[in-house]
Design an enzyme around this catalytic site. Structure first.
Site, PDB file in Angstrom:
ATOM      1  N   HIS A   1      13.273 -20.956 -18.531  1.00  0.00           N
ATOM      2  CA  HIS A   1      12.609 -19.797 -17.931  1.00  0.00           C
ATOM      3  C   HIS A   1      11.161 -20.120 -17.561  1.00  0.00           C
ATOM      4  CE1 HIS A   1      11.865 -15.779 -16.608  1.00  0.00           C
ATOM      5  NE2 HIS A   1      13.153 -15.581 -16.695  1.00  0.00           N
TER       6      HIS A   1
ATOM      7  N   ASN B   1      19.837 -23.880 -12.068  1.00  0.00           N
ATOM      8  CA  ASN B   1      20.218 -22.488 -11.848  1.00  0.00           C
ATOM      9  C   ASN B   1      20.150 -22.189 -10.346  1.00  0.00           C
ATOM     10  OD1 ASN B   1      19.937 -19.658 -11.398  1.00  0.00           O
ATOM     11  ND2 ASN B   1      19.569 -19.371 -13.578  1.00  0.00           N
TER      12      ASN B   1
ATOM     13  N   GLU C   1      19.323 -21.060 -26.474  1.00  0.00           N
ATOM     14  CA  GLU C   1      18.418 -21.432 -25.398  1.00  0.00           C
ATOM     15  C   GLU C   1      17.103 -20.710 -25.663  1.00  0.00           C
ATOM     16  OE1 GLU C   1      19.827 -21.367 -21.347  1.00  0.00           O
ATOM     17  OE2 GLU C   1      17.773 -21.201 -20.576  1.00  0.00           O
TER      18      GLU C   1
ATOM     19  N   THR D   1      14.810 -12.186 -16.287  1.00  0.00           N
ATOM     20  CA  THR D   1      15.077 -11.924 -17.707  1.00  0.00           C
ATOM     21  C   THR D   1      13.782 -11.961 -18.526  1.00  0.00           C
ATOM     22  OG1 THR D   1      17.091 -13.169 -17.292  1.00  0.00           O
ATOM     23  CG2 THR D   1      16.660 -12.529 -19.560  1.00  0.00           C
TER      24      THR D   1
ATOM     25  N   ARG E   1      22.968  -8.408  -8.305  1.00  0.00           N
ATOM     26  CA  ARG E   1      21.925  -8.479  -7.265  1.00  0.00           C
ATOM     27  C   ARG E   1      21.897  -9.834  -6.549  1.00  0.00           C
ATOM     28  NH1 ARG E   1      16.401  -8.794 -10.815  1.00  0.00           N
ATOM     29  NH2 ARG E   1      17.075  -6.748 -11.501  1.00  0.00           N
TER      30      ARG E   1
ATOM     31  N   HIS F   1      23.895 -16.698 -13.084  1.00  0.00           N
ATOM     32  CA  HIS F   1      23.779 -15.463 -13.865  1.00  0.00           C
ATOM     33  C   HIS F   1      24.539 -14.358 -13.139  1.00  0.00           C
ATOM     34  CE1 HIS F   1      20.789 -12.497 -16.036  1.00  0.00           C
ATOM     35  NE2 HIS F   1      22.043 -12.155 -16.192  1.00  0.00           N
TER      36      HIS F   1
ATOM     37  N   ARG G   1      24.839 -10.932 -13.026  1.00  0.00           N
ATOM     38  CA  ARG G   1      24.136  -9.742 -13.527  1.00  0.00           C
ATOM     39  C   ARG G   1      25.008  -8.498 -13.392  1.00  0.00           C
ATOM     40  NH1 ARG G   1      18.401  -9.784 -14.231  1.00  0.00           N
ATOM     41  NH2 ARG G   1      18.663  -7.535 -14.204  1.00  0.00           N
TER      42      ARG G   1
ATOM     43  N   GLU H   1      25.480 -17.271 -17.289  1.00  0.00           N
ATOM     44  CA  GLU H   1      24.644 -16.338 -18.046  1.00  0.00           C
ATOM     45  C   GLU H   1      25.157 -14.921 -17.820  1.00  0.00           C
ATOM     46  OE1 GLU H   1      20.723 -16.716 -16.553  1.00  0.00           O
ATOM     47  OE2 GLU H   1      20.558 -18.816 -17.076  1.00  0.00           O
TER      48      GLU H   1
ATOM     49  N   HIS I   1      19.026 -18.360  -7.025  1.00  0.00           N
ATOM     50  CA  HIS I   1      18.090 -18.038  -5.944  1.00  0.00           C
ATOM     51  C   HIS I   1      18.631 -18.377  -4.555  1.00  0.00           C
ATOM     52  CE1 HIS I   1      15.390 -17.121  -9.190  1.00  0.00           C
ATOM     53  NE2 HIS I   1      14.631 -16.515  -8.304  1.00  0.00           N
TER      54      HIS I   1
HETATM   55  N1  PXP Z   1      17.656 -19.734 -18.518  1.00  0.00           N
HETATM   56  C1  PXP Z   1      17.980 -18.428 -18.572  1.00  0.00           C
HETATM   57  C2  PXP Z   1      18.746 -17.937 -19.759  1.00  0.00           C
HETATM   58  C3  PXP Z   1      17.644 -17.549 -17.522  1.00  0.00           C
HETATM   59  O1  PXP Z   1      17.986 -16.235 -17.598  1.00  0.00           O
HETATM   60  C4  PXP Z   1      16.980 -18.068 -16.392  1.00  0.00           C
HETATM   61  C5  PXP Z   1      16.673 -17.174 -15.233  1.00  0.00           C
HETATM   62  O2  PXP Z   1      17.854 -16.701 -14.659  1.00  0.00           O
HETATM   63  C6  PXP Z   1      16.677 -19.439 -16.376  1.00  0.00           C
HETATM   64  C7  PXP Z   1      17.002 -20.240 -17.455  1.00  0.00           C
HETATM   65  C8  PXP Z   1      15.988 -20.075 -15.216  1.00  0.00           C
HETATM   66  O3  PXP Z   1      14.699 -19.548 -15.085  1.00  0.00           O
HETATM   67  P1  PXP Z   1      13.816 -19.954 -13.834  1.00  0.00           P
HETATM   68  O4  PXP Z   1      14.513 -19.445 -12.614  1.00  0.00           O
HETATM   69  O5  PXP Z   1      12.508 -19.261 -14.095  1.00  0.00           O
HETATM   70  O6  PXP Z   1      13.698 -21.451 -13.836  1.00  0.00           O
END
Ligand code: PXP
Length: 267
Positions: A220, A13, A157, A107, A55, A49, A51, A76, A16
């Site tokens: 997550h 992901n 998921e 989330t 953001r 994601h 959003r 996402e 960030h």
């Molecule tokens: N999976 C989903 C569905 C998420 O919403 C997120 C956060 O955007 C992640 C995985 C990744 O989470 P993390 O950044 O805490 O590894």
């Protein structure tokens, strides 16, 4: 016993990277630049994601990433009809439906697949009719898995946030959610019990989902410590991990970044 699951794939992901860019509202760092690095380094999927509040990842990021990615893109998004319309036009490989609250830091919790059954069903039908695979981000419970199967999702998921927060509280030098730590004052043995129960909820939900023919991902809050238990769950075939990978890359990449600037300073 430690049993690695060699079939488990990794979705990285990259939200960030866009978080860092948005701190200055400029074009650097560009999340697009991460695609080749992730692919060359063994990632199996790119996750972003989009959003409602935009953001971090913007529509244009999503479009460019989906067009350029050498890996499948898992987008996402919320179930808001205007977002679903955009996702249908972007045509990612997969859409993962997640709950969204404006004020949340990240989330929190899975989709309300029972209470919002009809809304989710509409979103799934639209996405599937546009050739997009659908995953539902759900709490690890049999009820949520069962509703996801009835909704016609191809993937679930499982939200690993509770497990990850409890694990971090138990090993208190690890990053954790401050909210979680404030609301729970538990002894070590109580924490161990809670971790075990959060973990067995994930195992049970994963096994149940697989038995219903669903593909199973999880994510997550997973990091370089707590992931070792999750990879032992053979019915989970994919992890989506963001924050811990991007956070680590700051330190694994900092040395070269300083050297490059020092070289320029001395020219
Ligand atoms: N999976 C989903 C569905 C998420 O919403 C997120 C956060 O955007 C992640 C995985 C990744 O989470 P993390 O950044 O805490 O590894």
């Amino acid at each position: 016993m430690h049993v690695d699951n060699p079939r488990m794939t990794l979705g990285v992901n990259i939200d960030h990277i866009a978080v860092l860019r948005e701190a200055r509202k400029i074009n650097d760092p560009d999340p697009l630049m991460a695609l080749g690095i992730c692919a060359q380094s063994g990632a199996d999927q790119i996750t972003i994601h989009l959003r409602e509040d935009r953001r971090h990842i913007h529509d244009e990021d999503s479009r460019r990433i989906i067009a350029a990615s050498p890996l499948p893109v898992n987008l996402e998004c919320s179930i808001d009809p205007s977002i679903i319309e955009i996702v249908c036009s972007l045509r990612p490989h997969r859409a993962t439906l997640v709950p969204e609250k404006r004020q949340e830091v990240t989330t929190e919790g899975g989709l309300d697949v029972i209470g919002q059954f009809d809304l989710i069903s509409n979103a799934i039908n639209l996405l599937k009719s546009n050739g997009i695979e659908v995953s539902l981000f759900i709490d690890p419970s049999r009820e949520s898995v069962e509703a996801s199967e009835r909704l016609g999702a191809q993937w679930v998921e499982l939200h690993t946030g509770s497990y990850a927060n409890l694990y971090a509280m138990r090993h208190s030098s690890l990053p954790h959610s401050h909210h979680a730590i404030e609301s729970l004052q538990l002894s070590r043995s109580e924490l161990d019990g809670r971790i075990e129960s959060a973990y067995s909820d994930i195992v049970d939900a994963a096994n149940y989902a697989r038995s219903l023919g669903l593909k199973v991902a999880a994510g997550h809050g997973l990091n370089y410590q707590n992931v070792s238990y999750i990879v032992q769950i053979e019915t989970i075939e994919e992890l989506n991990i963001g924050q811990s990978i991007i956070a680590r890359s700051v330190f694994t990449g900092l040395s070269q970044a300083v050297k490059d600037m020092k070289t320029l300073c001395q020219r």
